[in-house]
Design a protein around this motif. Structure first.
Motif, PDB file in Angstrom:
ATOM      1  N   LEU A  88       0.840  -1.207   0.000  1.00  0.00           N
ATOM      2  CA  LEU A  88       0.000   0.000   0.000  1.00  0.00           C
ATOM      3  C   LEU A  88       0.868   1.248   0.000  1.00  0.00           C
ATOM      4  CD1 LEU A  88      -2.779  -1.159   2.465  1.00  0.00           C
ATOM      5  CD2 LEU A  88      -3.090  -0.585   0.067  1.00  0.00           C
TER       6      LEU A  88
ATOM      7  N   TYR B 214       2.229   1.745  -3.560  1.00  0.00           N
ATOM      8  CA  TYR B 214       1.280   2.330  -4.527  1.00  0.00           C
ATOM      9  C   TYR B 214       1.211   3.850  -4.325  1.00  0.00           C
ATOM     10  CZ  TYR B 214      -0.341  -2.554  -4.181  1.00  0.00           C
ATOM     11  OH  TYR B 214      -0.406  -3.913  -4.109  1.00  0.00           O
TER      12      TYR B 214
ATOM     13  N   LEU C  44      -0.175   7.769 -12.077  1.00  0.00           N
ATOM     14  CA  LEU C  44      -1.435   7.333 -11.461  1.00  0.00           C
ATOM     15  C   LEU C  44      -1.892   6.009 -12.039  1.00  0.00           C
ATOM     16  CD1 LEU C  44      -3.264  10.763 -11.485  1.00  0.00           C
ATOM     17  CD2 LEU C  44      -2.281   9.613  -9.525  1.00  0.00           C
TER      18      LEU C  44
ATOM     19  N   PHE D 129      -2.207   2.395 -10.241  1.00  0.00           N
ATOM     20  CA  PHE D 129      -3.460   1.638 -10.197  1.00  0.00           C
ATOM     21  C   PHE D 129      -3.262   0.220 -10.719  1.00  0.00           C
ATOM     22  CE2 PHE D 129      -7.570   0.174 -11.652  1.00  0.00           C
ATOM     23  CZ  PHE D 129      -8.366   0.495 -10.571  1.00  0.00           C
ATOM     24  N   ARG D 130      -2.543   0.096 -11.850  1.00  0.00           N
ATOM     25  CA  ARG D 130      -2.336  -1.246 -12.406  1.00  0.00           C
ATOM     26  C   ARG D 130      -1.517  -2.100 -11.450  1.00  0.00           C
ATOM     27  NH1 ARG D 130      -1.732   1.434 -17.785  1.00  0.00           N
ATOM     28  NH2 ARG D 130      -3.929   1.572 -18.383  1.00  0.00           N
TER      29      ARG D 130
ATOM     30  N   LEU E 226      -1.540  -1.739  -8.258  1.00  0.00           N
ATOM     31  CA  LEU E 226      -2.437  -2.078  -7.147  1.00  0.00           C
ATOM     32  C   LEU E 226      -3.249  -3.326  -7.478  1.00  0.00           C
ATOM     33  CD1 LEU E 226      -4.332   0.178  -4.821  1.00  0.00           C
ATOM     34  CD2 LEU E 226      -5.758  -1.316  -6.135  1.00  0.00           C
ATOM     35  N   ILE E 227      -3.786  -3.392  -8.697  1.00  0.00           N
ATOM     36  CA  ILE E 227      -4.582  -4.560  -9.082  1.00  0.00           C
ATOM     37  C   ILE E 227      -3.710  -5.821  -9.067  1.00  0.00           C
ATOM     38  CG2 ILE E 227      -5.885  -5.618 -10.967  1.00  0.00           C
ATOM     39  CD1 ILE E 227      -7.477  -3.425  -9.904  1.00  0.00           C
TER      40      ILE E 227
ATOM     41  N   THR F 219      -2.437  -6.726  -5.507  1.00  0.00           N
ATOM     42  CA  THR F 219      -3.456  -7.283  -4.621  1.00  0.00           C
ATOM     43  C   THR F 219      -3.782  -8.715  -5.017  1.00  0.00           C
ATOM     44  OG1 THR F 219      -4.328  -5.063  -4.412  1.00  0.00           O
ATOM     45  CG2 THR F 219      -5.711  -6.837  -3.619  1.00  0.00           C
ATOM     46  N   ILE F 220      -3.837  -8.982  -6.326  1.00  0.00           N
ATOM     47  CA  ILE F 220      -4.079 -10.360  -6.750  1.00  0.00           C
ATOM     48  C   ILE F 220      -2.941 -11.253  -6.250  1.00  0.00           C
ATOM     49  CG2 ILE F 220      -4.211 -11.895  -8.749  1.00  0.00           C
ATOM     50  CD1 ILE F 220      -5.661  -9.679 -10.222  1.00  0.00           C
TER      51      ILE F 220
ATOM     52  N   THR G 158      -3.307 -11.772  -2.551  1.00  0.00           N
ATOM     53  CA  THR G 158      -4.431 -12.641  -2.219  1.00  0.00           C
ATOM     54  C   THR G 158      -4.100 -14.096  -2.550  1.00  0.00           C
ATOM     55  OG1 THR G 158      -5.825 -10.769  -2.765  1.00  0.00           O
ATOM     56  CG2 THR G 158      -6.925 -12.846  -2.432  1.00  0.00           C
TER      57      THR G 158
ATOM     58  N   LEU H  68     -12.171 -12.719 -10.175  1.00  0.00           N
ATOM     59  CA  LEU H  68     -10.962 -12.606 -10.983  1.00  0.00           C
ATOM     60  C   LEU H  68     -11.318 -12.291 -12.433  1.00  0.00           C
ATOM     61  CD1 LEU H  68      -8.021 -12.816 -10.337  1.00  0.00           C
ATOM     62  CD2 LEU H  68      -8.057 -15.216 -10.941  1.00  0.00           C
TER      63      LEU H  68
ATOM     64  N   VAL I  84     -12.161  -8.658 -12.803  1.00  0.00           N
ATOM     65  CA  VAL I  84     -10.959  -7.815 -12.819  1.00  0.00           C
ATOM     66  C   VAL I  84     -10.330  -7.818 -14.207  1.00  0.00           C
ATOM     67  CG1 VAL I  84      -8.651  -7.507 -11.880  1.00  0.00           C
ATOM     68  CG2 VAL I  84     -10.483  -8.236 -10.389  1.00  0.00           C
TER      69      VAL I  84
ATOM     70  N   LEU J 275     -12.437   1.098 -14.379  1.00  0.00           N
ATOM     71  CA  LEU J 275     -11.557   0.883 -13.228  1.00  0.00           C
ATOM     72  C   LEU J 275     -12.339   0.573 -11.955  1.00  0.00           C
ATOM     73  CD1 LEU J 275      -8.807   3.600 -13.730  1.00  0.00           C
ATOM     74  CD2 LEU J 275      -8.937   1.302 -14.651  1.00  0.00           C
TER      75      LEU J 275
ATOM     76  N   LYS K 146     -13.348  -2.933 -12.005  1.00  0.00           N
ATOM     77  CA  LYS K 146     -12.184  -3.764 -11.681  1.00  0.00           C
ATOM     78  C   LYS K 146     -12.034  -3.888 -10.164  1.00  0.00           C
ATOM     79  CE  LYS K 146      -8.950  -3.038 -15.543  1.00  0.00           C
ATOM     80  NZ  LYS K 146      -8.734  -4.407 -16.010  1.00  0.00           N
ATOM     81  N   LEU K 147     -12.211  -2.759  -9.463  1.00  0.00           N
ATOM     82  CA  LEU K 147     -12.074  -2.787  -8.003  1.00  0.00           C
ATOM     83  C   LEU K 147     -13.167  -3.644  -7.373  1.00  0.00           C
ATOM     84  CD1 LEU K 147     -11.046   0.856  -7.128  1.00  0.00           C
ATOM     85  CD2 LEU K 147      -9.668  -1.198  -6.951  1.00  0.00           C
TER      86      LEU K 147
ATOM     87  N   LEU L 183     -12.162  -7.123  -7.742  1.00  0.00           N
ATOM     88  CA  LEU L 183     -11.093  -7.408  -6.789  1.00  0.00           C
ATOM     89  C   LEU L 183     -11.691  -7.667  -5.399  1.00  0.00           C
ATOM     90  CD1 LEU L 183      -8.007  -7.400  -7.182  1.00  0.00           C
ATOM     91  CD2 LEU L 183      -7.965  -5.162  -6.132  1.00  0.00           C
TER      92      LEU L 183
ATOM     93  N   PHE M 259     -13.255 -11.099  -5.294  1.00  0.00           N
ATOM     94  CA  PHE M 259     -12.171 -12.080  -5.254  1.00  0.00           C
ATOM     95  C   PHE M 259     -11.617 -12.223  -3.832  1.00  0.00           C
ATOM     96  CE2 PHE M 259      -7.460 -12.662  -6.019  1.00  0.00           C
ATOM     97  CZ  PHE M 259      -7.535 -14.013  -6.317  1.00  0.00           C
ATOM     98  N   GLN M 260     -11.355 -11.074  -3.186  1.00  0.00           N
ATOM     99  CA  GLN M 260     -10.804 -11.130  -1.830  1.00  0.00           C
ATOM    100  C   GLN M 260     -11.815 -11.727  -0.855  1.00  0.00           C
ATOM    101  OE1 GLN M 260      -9.560  -6.946  -1.447  1.00  0.00           O
ATOM    102  NE2 GLN M 260      -7.539  -7.751  -1.009  1.00  0.00           N
TER     103      GLN M 260
ATOM    104  N   THR N 228      -6.992  -1.302   0.891  1.00  0.00           N
ATOM    105  CA  THR N 228      -6.662  -1.410  -0.530  1.00  0.00           C
ATOM    106  C   THR N 228      -7.745  -0.774  -1.381  1.00  0.00           C
ATOM    107  OG1 THR N 228      -5.672  -3.528   0.031  1.00  0.00           O
ATOM    108  CG2 THR N 228      -5.926  -3.043  -2.297  1.00  0.00           C
TER     109      THR N 228
ATOM    110  N   GLY O 163      -7.417   2.325  -3.815  1.00  0.00           N
ATOM    111  CA  GLY O 163      -7.766   2.136  -5.224  1.00  0.00           C
ATOM    112  C   GLY O 163      -8.753   3.193  -5.682  1.00  0.00           C
TER     113      GLY O 163
ATOM    114  N   LEU P 168      -7.189   6.545  -6.064  1.00  0.00           N
ATOM    115  CA  LEU P 168      -6.430   6.631  -7.306  1.00  0.00           C
ATOM    116  C   LEU P 168      -7.363   6.836  -8.490  1.00  0.00           C
ATOM    117  CD1 LEU P 168      -3.689   3.879  -6.925  1.00  0.00           C
ATOM    118  CD2 LEU P 168      -3.336   6.317  -7.207  1.00  0.00           C
ATOM    119  N   VAL P 169      -8.538   6.167  -8.461  1.00  0.00           N
ATOM    120  CA  VAL P 169      -9.485   6.331  -9.563  1.00  0.00           C
ATOM    121  C   VAL P 169      -9.922   7.794  -9.666  1.00  0.00           C
ATOM    122  CG1 VAL P 169     -11.785   5.735 -10.400  1.00  0.00           C
ATOM    123  CG2 VAL P 169     -10.297   3.956  -9.498  1.00  0.00           C
TER     124      VAL P 169
ATOM    125  N   ASP Q 207     -10.160   1.736 -18.971  1.00  0.00           N
ATOM    126  CA  ASP Q 207      -8.784   1.287 -19.148  1.00  0.00           C
ATOM    127  C   ASP Q 207      -8.300   1.454 -20.586  1.00  0.00           C
ATOM    128  OD1 ASP Q 207      -6.555   0.441 -17.863  1.00  0.00           O
ATOM    129  OD2 ASP Q 207      -6.926  -1.685 -18.190  1.00  0.00           O
TER     130      ASP Q 207
END
Lengths: 491, 117
Positions: free
Chosen positions: A144, A147, A159, A163-164, A166-167, A170-171, A174, B20, B23, B29, B32-33, B36, B39-40, B87, B91, B94-95, B107
């Motif tokens: 974190l 990022y 930015l 963001f990319r 972060l994605i 996080t994957i 996880t 997934l 995402v 975006l 996507k979050l 995510l 998924f979590q 997170t 995220g 940032l968006v 994107d």
């Protein structure tokens, strides 16, 4: 007092972070962060000496004994990585003062230093802990912070890169969490040493195999092993200069440490490399990374991106050493982990000096800096020589050990791949040297040498590149003893 | 036990793949979050259902109760939820900044603008 050093090295930056965020101005937060990083270097060195004298140290957090409580466990391996982390931070932070003040708005500076401190807390936490779930938590703290740091870059592309990342990050984290969960389900413990003892009994189940797959993929995303490196080039390119240096030298290295820790301590050498085909998978990916990333680096116009691709290639060398699964291979991987951090931080700091004076780090900004900024260019060339692996530099030492380890296995083709990848490094570094020294700047240059407070940290790292390349007793000694302990070779 | 007897894991796998896939496949975006997050959350479910003990009571010491559920996974996931919230917050922040800087949160459009500059 020194009984608590193991926890203190993590707690100190964690507590200093909110303080830094509360301070105002450009000097206060910076001074706090720098002092903390110096204190961390002192603590890390004291801990390394203690580990070498007394062997593995264990610290029961809050007085709860392992395996019920969380244990901080320090052996030669993580003491070594902690010294590296603290060393890089202690050198890069003094550099950050001028560099960040130029690139970042003053109101955002306290946040920058708070994020840097959180990053340090997360990274040292990963290396300090002996608890698998704790690794996940610290991994996320450091991620974190990363990022945030990347998003502080000047370009708006910082930015989207953040963001990319972060994605992807996080994957990856996880996936790591899934792996830890499956292991916990099978063994009922989260303590790494305990896991290592209980796993062999249940190792031959599909659940554990799945756990290994999730863990390895998750960690490899973090350490940017080819082809999971896609987040890295943009992240390093658009982050502020000093942040790139810090990240390049620390965050992927700590992920490499996590990979070593899990493959060797938790799963054990026989299981990771004997029963599972990890050697062939990792060797192939590492080799592809070394060749393809080096080739891509040659064509780059933005020097930060060039160095980022070179980092992906260098991660290949480390993973190669790990995948050999011999004491010699692991020694080479650990040495390269340490040495690569030294050379990349030196190169990125030299780039930071160039960005400070020239306002950018594209190849055209290199024109004629050999004359206008002699010290900076010399530092860049010295770092480049180390990256290529010229004798008398640290880069030579680690490549030498890697080649020896490959020959020890009888894998001559691997030596050829290492040499080809090094030759490609010659190509991309030479291109920059040529522009810096043999091309004249477009306008009559009004640019002059970078200020001393930027040059000193840069040259300190360059000096370390040569010092530890000539006197290898410290690094090789620690790396060898750590590798021997991990591969179970005894003595 | 039949394979459907462990239906909780099937739910976890389905949610995980849904998240997934979202995402990967969505260009927006924010979506996507969301993916995510799903998924979590699937991983949180996995941990929590793992702590279930048949006929177990809530893990609070009570007289006359012998069997308790395993509280450790629950506590771990409390931590993981906090991490997930942080997170997500970062995220989304940032968006917002991306929207301010680019005027878009798609994107493909962002990629096109980056390539053009």
């Amino acid at each position: 007092m020194d009984a608590h050093f193991q926890a203190l090295i993590v707690v100190l930056p964690l507590l200093a972070a909110p303080l830094a965020a509360l301070l105002r101005g450009r000097t206060g937060p910076w001074l706090l962060a720098t002092l903390v990083s110096w204190a961390m270097l002192g603590l890390a060195l004291a801990l390394l000496l203690k580990v070498q004298a007394e062997g593995t140290l264990s610290y029961a957090l809050g007085g709860w004994a392992a395996p019920i409580g969380i244990e901080y466990r320090l052996d030669a391996l993580n003491a070594f990585v902690q010294v590296l982390l603290a060393l890089v931070a202690a050198v890069v932070l003094p550099f950050m003062h001028l560099s960040a003040a130029q690139e970042i708005d003053e109101e955002r500076l306290p946040g920058l230093y708070a994020a840097v401190l959180l990053l340090l807390a997360g990274l040292t936490g990963i290396t300090a802990t002996g608890d698998a779930f704790n690794v996940f938590v610290f991994l996320e703290i450091s991620s974190l912070a990363t990022y945030t740091l990347i998003a502080l870059g000047q370009d708006r592309r910082a930015l989207t890169s953040a963001f990319r990342y972060l994605i992807m990050g996080t994957i990856g984290a996880t996936f790591f969490l899934i792996g830890v969960g499956l292991l916990y389900g099978m063994t009922g413990t989260l303590n790494m040493a305990d896991l290592g003892e209980r796993l062999p009994a249940v190792a031959d189940t599909r659940t554990v195999h799945t756990a290994v797959a999730f863990l390895v993929v998750g960690v490899c995303l973090k350490l940017a092993l080819f082809p999971l490196h896609l987040w890295l080039p943009n992240a390093y390119t658009y982050a502020p200069s000093a942040v790139s240096a810090l990240l390049a030298a620390t965050s992927t290295k700590v992920a490499v440490y996590v990979l070593i820790r899990f493959l060797y301590t938790v799963f054990g050498v026989e299981f990771s490399f004997g029963e599972l085909p990890l050697t062939s998978i990792l060797v192939v990916l590492a080799m592809l990374g070394m060749l393809i990333a080096s080739a891509v680096a040659i064509g780059q116009q933005e020097v930060k991106r060039l160095l980022a691709y070179s980092s992906v290639a260098q991660v290949g060398y480390m993973v190669l050493g790990i995948a050999l699964a011999t004491t010699a291979g692991l020694t080479a991987a650990l040495l390269h982990l340490f040495n690569h951090a030294l050379m990349k931080s030196a190169l990125f700091l030299a780039l930071g000096c160039i960005a400070f004076r020239m306002g950018g780090t594209r190849v055209e900004h290199f024109k004629g800096i050999g004359r206008s900024m002699p010290w900076t260019s010399a530092a860049f060339v010295a770092g480049g020589l180390s990256l290529i692996g010229v004798p008398l530099t640290v880069g030579f030492i680690s490549k030498w050990y890697l080649v020896l380890a490959a020959i020890g296995q009888g894998w001559w083709w691997l030596v050829v791949v290492i040499l080809i990848s090094s030759l490609m490094a010659v190509v991309y570094i030479w291109r920059l040297v040529e522009v810096a020294y043999f091309e004249t700047p477009a306008e009559r240059d009004r640019h002059h040498e970078a200020p001393l407070s930027l040059l000193l940290p840069t040259w300190l790292l360059v000096a370390l590149n040569f010092w530890l390349g000539i006197d290898t007793r410290l690094t090789v000694g620690v790396a060898e003893s750590a590798a021997r302990a991990l591969t179970g070779g005894g003595s | 036990m039949t394979s459907l007897g462990l239906y909780n894991y099937w739910i976890v796998i389905a949610l995980m793949m849904l998240g997934l896939y979202t995402v990967i496949s969505r260009g927006n975006l924010v979506k996507k979050l969301i993916g995510l997050g799903v998924f979590q959350t699937a991983v949180f479910f996995m941990y929590i259902s793992m702590g279930f003990v048949k006929d177990g009571a809530a893990p609070i010491l009570t007289e006359g109760v012998e069997v308790y559920s395993n509280p450790l996974p629950h506590v771990l996931i409390l931590t993981a939820i906090v991490v997930g919230v942080a997170t997500l917050a970062l995220g989304l922040a940032l968006v917002i900044r991306i929207k301010e800087a680019y005027g878009s949160v798609d994107d493909d459009e962002l990629q096109a603008m980056d390539n053009a500059s």
